[in-house]
Design an enzyme around this catalytic site. Structure first.
Site, short mmCIF file in Angstrom:
data_model
loop_
_atom_site.label_atom_id
_atom_site.label_comp_id
_atom_site.label_asym_id
_atom_site.label_seq_id
_atom_site.Cartn_x
_atom_site.Cartn_y
_atom_site.Cartn_z
CD GLU A 53 3.74 3.61 5.14
OE1 GLU A 53 4.90 3.39 5.25
OE2 GLU A 53 2.69 2.74 4.87
CG HIS A 89 6.80 2.58 9.91
ND1 HIS A 89 6.91 1.36 10.29
CD2 HIS A 89 5.82 1.90 8.90
CE1 HIS A 89 6.27 0.53 10.32
NE2 HIS A 89 5.59 0.71 9.28
CD GLU A 97 5.06 -3.05 9.01
OE1 GLU A 97 4.14 -1.84 9.24
OE2 GLU A 97 5.88 -3.06 8.54
N GLY A 149 0.98 -1.15 -0.16
CA GLY A 149 0.20 -0.11 -0.15
C GLY A 149 0.98 1.14 0.01
CB ALA A 150 2.39 3.57 1.65
ZN ZN Z 1 4.24 -0.42 8.06
#
Ligand code: ZN
Length: 1011
Positions: free
Chosen positions: A423, A426, A445, A386-387
């Site tokens: 994102e 992260h 995650e 997804g990204a």
């Molecule tokens: Zn991730």
């Protein structure tokens, strides 16, 4: 990384929501086969995979049938270990997981057992570590040739005397004569003796005729050449059509987890952190960007060389490059830019609006400034994830970053906000502090998945993100984690296939759920402080989950052993059901715990698992009718030590209400567990819901529906009690309670769809939903604040149309025809609101003609907005015509049809879960399995989701037999779908058992409640 999509499947009439969506994930590492240089040879891979799969399957059968580990206790684990050691890597994991489950108190021992079984390590030797890289890549981006010429210089530190230097490569050719070893003053050293290449481990080994000295610095230079492949991994090519219809090419990267080695020779492990100075050389008509700001541009004839500032110390998987003709827009502070193809750049405005707000929020939350001088976010036409959170250069698929308010739905809006939030989280958790190895991927995650809710909640408090969390994360992953074929969240992984396999719902959804539980039992502010201290202490470094537990234990002044609690959730698979039983005569109440299994009887019969062997450290919250307080404050812990003599825990006398008043546990569903009650308490709760449901917190209403129906499904509660609860929905107006119910109804729908009771079932749902349908209109309000109201509107209209509510069907057909007329008259404004398009399109296709289908297909080919393309694809699957569906399926797996490779599995799943498509999809899968595997490449992440989507409604003995035969016929070539097949078989067995034991009862209940 963010998997593709909770929301871009959108809410449609066919399968209600993302619970039936499957992560597409990142994937697709084809290995190119060629005879030159150091390419991996296809036949080697096939033989290795064949050996591996045969062994895994053998062990799986062995474990399944005889389960020698069930009785394992710590004392004899050493002898069991030797059994484990005789198996292949994957089997080791399985074997050792069962060891760790039973020997959970002795983790040190288990850790060393793991270490000792790793016979041929795929890990790099630690004798040489990189400190700095200079990477120069010259890109040749079509139209005929797609490749790059590279040159890498790596500064090395010798940590231990050694006579070889081992680096990772995959799918690139090294020019042997160009490999040089230099000393730290750049003087060439004549030490190189010869080279070897281990394809399986993706090692390129430079053998030396002498030993490098401990503590000394060296420099390695290598020239190489690589493909700009079309596998969507490593350094790959992508394309799009510009406004004039011309094809434009670009080159972009996706390195996580193990594909930086496809772009340049490197030490491609997350703990081998170094600094990187990147130079990208391209033709004049392109621009390039990377993790850091550009510091120099040099014209070299027709070529342009862009040099970027050296990065901070970071892992290889977080590097990124983009060479394209994209355009950007900048935030007013200039350091935050968003990029896309020129003809979509307007739709990047929203992500530019929300991105900097989220970045600022995280700086405050973590109490650490964003460490890089700039942030670029790019939407590319092809991305398997997804990204991807590359540090300072986040890459998205278009649906996850672009938002066009004239075409995109409210779900699309929230999807962009949450993926951007994921994102950006992260950038600290994962990028600044990185897991030592992929075993701890879940932490990375799970944490980002939790923080995406925190971040969006801060920017949009009215979106009620944590209400949504309960349905979209906890209840969603409960459905997977109740199978015996689930896996512990923390699993040892070795080779790239195993690493790829753990980017799943367990790592993301369960990870986020147990982190949320932890944030509550520690208290959210203490949790935040502990996380901030942990990030500060380990910045630019690598850590393991125990390091985080240490910092959180410190944050609560050692008043709780966080590791002891969390190990019980991370090292065991599954989750508990807590049973609360009241003694009404003596005014007492007791709690017990047991593993929740979907089909406990079935499993006990074949003896594959003993749920009583599991033990979780559970924070218990509860309230009662008299003093209802829904704050989730831990009232008691079900801990092992306090259960020395008894596994039964008493609720304090003062918390027990009168006999005609209810108790409810797991407030706001912050705990990762289900709750069951005695029959009387269930009846008291049902009575409350029927008389005044607002007395119960909305999240707990969602929890009660989900728990009651799943406990019934798992034979732990009488179905009459579960179904009785749903009757209160006639008066329910909150989205989250409905969502929980509709998800549970999706399962019933799948089971009953081909049965005689289906008519009654549909009538019952329409009966409870029609009140609400009549209240809400087809007009969509334009504010973006009350998003849950919009979701409720979509759900109610969606289900009403799905079940053929006449007004709904008529309204859809009318809108669809109006749109067709507009288009025929060359008026290109679509009169259907984006929120309702999936429903209208699908209903129209289901009830429409071949011309309608072709009309929609042409719209798909012509539209350039990715989220609209998704809606069209999804709706094309709604047809009742078998031949149209067959043709659609054929087009999905044929690259020239107009359906991108990244979307093929989405089309498959749409057909598989539509009202009429399952059998066509299933036949296609069985017939074309080898073609599909070839089309995607064997390590494609999504095979599992194909299998799951098409088998989720199988529920007869005949279905089960066919599924097993299918599995047997392809099991040598299942790629990453191994676990999914086993899960599908288990699920089908449970479904068969469900039909045998519950169908009649449900039929009777429906007859009674439809009159
Ligand atoms: Zn991730």
């Amino acid at each position: 990384m963010s998997v593709t999509n909770k929301f871009d499947m959108d809410v449609t009439v066919t399968e209600h929501n993302h619970r039936n969506a499957y992560p597409i994930g990142h994937d697709n590492q084809h290995m190119n086969s060629t005879n030159k240089g150091f390419f991996i040879k296809t036949w080697v891979i096939f033989i290795l995979l064949f050996i591996a799969i045969t062994c895994i399957a053998g062990i799986a059968v062995f474990v399944g049938l005889f389960n020698p580990f069930q009785s394992c206790v710590c004392d004899n684990s050493t002898s069991l270990l030797s059994k484990c050691m005789n198996n292949q890597t994957n089997a080791d994991n399985r074997c050792l997981s069962s060891l760790s489950r039973d020997c959970i108190t002795d983790q040190t021992k288990v850790a060393s057992l793991y270490a000792s079984t790793n016979r041929q390590s795929v890990r790099l030797p630690k004798s040489i570590v990189p400190t700095h890289y200079e990477v120069q890549l010259q890109t040749y981006i079509g139209p005929q040739d797609f490749y790059f010429d590279g040159n890498v210089t790596i500064w090395l530190e010798c940590r231990q005397s050694t006579d070889n230097i081992t680096v990772h490569i995959n799918d690139i050719v090294i020019y042997n004569e160009s490999v040089y070893l230099l000393d730290d003053r750049k003087q060439q050293l004549p030490y190189i003796s010869h080279f070897s290449h281990e394809t399986k481990r993706q090692f390129f080994i430079i053998h030396l005729n002498t030993y490098l000295k401990h503590g000394k610095q060296y420099i390695l230079q290598i020239k190489f050449k690589g493909n700009l492949n079309d596998d969507l991994s490593g350094f790959y090519r992508s394309s799009y059509k510009d406004s004039a219809g011309n094809k434009r090419w670009l080159a972009v990267t996706q390195f996580q987890p193990t594909d930086a080695r496809r772009a340049f020779p490197c030490f491609d492990e997350p703990s081998m952190k170094a600094t990187f100075a990147i130079t990208l050389i391209h033709l004049h008509n392109y621009i390039s960007i990377s993790n850091m700001p550009k510091v120099n541009t040099e014209i070299r004839g027709e070529w342009v060389a862009d040099t970027f500032a050296a990065t901070v110390k970071m892992s290889t998987y977080l590097l990124a490059f983009l060479v394209s003709d994209f355009q950007s827009i900048s935030h007013e502070n200039g350091n935050f830019r968003v990029w896309s193809r020129v003809n979509a750049i307007e739709t990047a405005n929203y992500s530019l609006k929300v991105g900097p707000k989220l970045l600022k929020y995280y700086e405050d939350y973590f109490n650490i400034s964003y460490p890089l001088p700039k942030m670029d976010m790019v939407a590319v036409p092809d991305l398997n994830a997804g990204a991807m959170e590359n540090w300072g250069l986040i890459i998205y698929r278009e649906t996850a970053m672009l938002y066009d308010e004239t075409v995109s739905s409210s779900h699309n809006l929230q999807r962009v906000a949450t993926v951007v939030a994921h994102e950006l989280a992260h950038q600290w958790f994962g990028n600044l502090v990185t897991p030592k190895w992929w075993d701890d991927l879940w932490l990375n995650e799970g944490f980002a998945s939790f923080m995406e809710y925190e971040g969006v909640d801060a920017v949009y408090p009215k979106w009620q993100m944590f209400q949504q969390f309960v349905v979209d994360e906890i209840q969603d992953v409960f459905e997977l984690d109740c199978l015996t074929t689930s896996h512990p969240i923390s699993v040892p992984v070795h080779n790239p296939d195993e690493i790829n396999e753990i980017f799943d719902r367990i790592s993301y959804g369960k990870g986020a759920s147990i982190i949320r539980m932890m944030a509550y039992f520690l208290n959210r502010d203490t949790f935040r402080k502990g996380v901030s201290n942990y990030l500060n202490a380990w910045r630019y470094d690598n850590a393991v989950q125990d390091d985080l537990w240490n910092y959180l234990t410190l944050a609560v002044n050692n008043s709780l052993n966080v590791k002891k609690v969390m190990d019980s959730w991370t090292l065991q698979d599954g989750y508990p059901v807590v049973t609360l039983t009241r003694d009404y005569d003596n005014r007492k109440a007791w709690l017990t715990q047991k593993r929740f299994l979907l089909d406990v009887n079935n499993n006990q019969n074949n003896g594959s698992i003993d749920p009583s062997k599991y033990w979780w450290e559970i924070p218990i919250t509860y309230t009662n009718q008299r003093n209802a307080n829904w704050d989730p404050i831990t009232k008691l812990w079900m801990t092992r030590s306090s259960a020395k003599h008894s596994k039964v825990f008493a609720i304090k006398d003062e918390d027990i209400p009168k006999n005609d008043e209810w108790i409810i546990a797991n407030l706001q569903e912050v705990g990762y567990y289900r709750v069951n009650y005695d029959k009387t308490n269930w009846e008291l709760i049902t009575k409350q819901l029927m008389s005044d449901h607002n007395k119960i917190h909305v999240i707990n209403r969602a929890q009660l529906i989900d728990d009651a129906l799943d406990l019934s499904r798992a034979h732990l509660l009488d179905y009459h009690i579960g179904l009785n609860i749903t009757q209160y929905l006639v008066n329910e107006k909150e989205f989250i309670a409905w969502e929980s119910a509709l998800n549970a109804f999706s399962f019933m729908d799948r089971m009953l769809r081909r049965s005689a009771a289906y008519g009654l079932w549909k009538a019952y749902i329409l009966k409870i939903i029609s009140n609400l349908y009549k209240e809400i209109t087809w007009t969509v309000t334009e504010d973006s604040e009350n998003i849950l109201e919009k979701y409720l509107q979509i759900s109610v209209i969606g289900w009403s149309c799905k079940y053929g509510y006449p007004h709904c069907t008529q309204q859809s057909m009318q809108l669809f025809n109006q749109w067709r007329e507009y288009v025929e008259n060359k008026q290109f404004k679509n009169p259907i609101h984006p929120n309702l398009r999936s429903i209208v399109y699908c209903t129209a296709i289901e009830n429409g003609s071949e011309e309608d289908w072709n009309f929609l297909w042409n719209q798909f080919l012509n539209v350039s907005v990715a989220s609209e393309k998704d809606k069209l694809l999804r709706s094309l699957a709604c047809s009742r015509e078998p031949w149209l569906l067959s043709r659609f399926m054929w087009r999905a797996f044929n690259g020239s049809s107009g359906i991108r490779k990244q979307d093929a599995s989405y089309v498959f799943r749409s057909v598989a879960t539509s009202n009429y498509g399952r059998d066509i999809a299933y036949n296609y899968l069985r017939d074309q399995w080898h073609h599909i595997v070839k089309y995607f490449g064997k390590s494609f992440f999504s095979f599992g989701s194909l299998v799951k989507s098409v088998t989720s409604s199988l529920n007869t003995d005949f279905d089960l037999k066919q599924l097993q035969e299918f599995y047997n016929s392809v099991k040598d070539n299942v790629g990453t779908a191994q676990r999914s097949f086993l899960q599908a078989i288990e699920q089908t067995k449970a479904n068969v058992h469900w039909m045998q034991s519950h169908y009649q009862q449900i039929d009777n209940w429906l007859i009674k409640h439809n009159t």
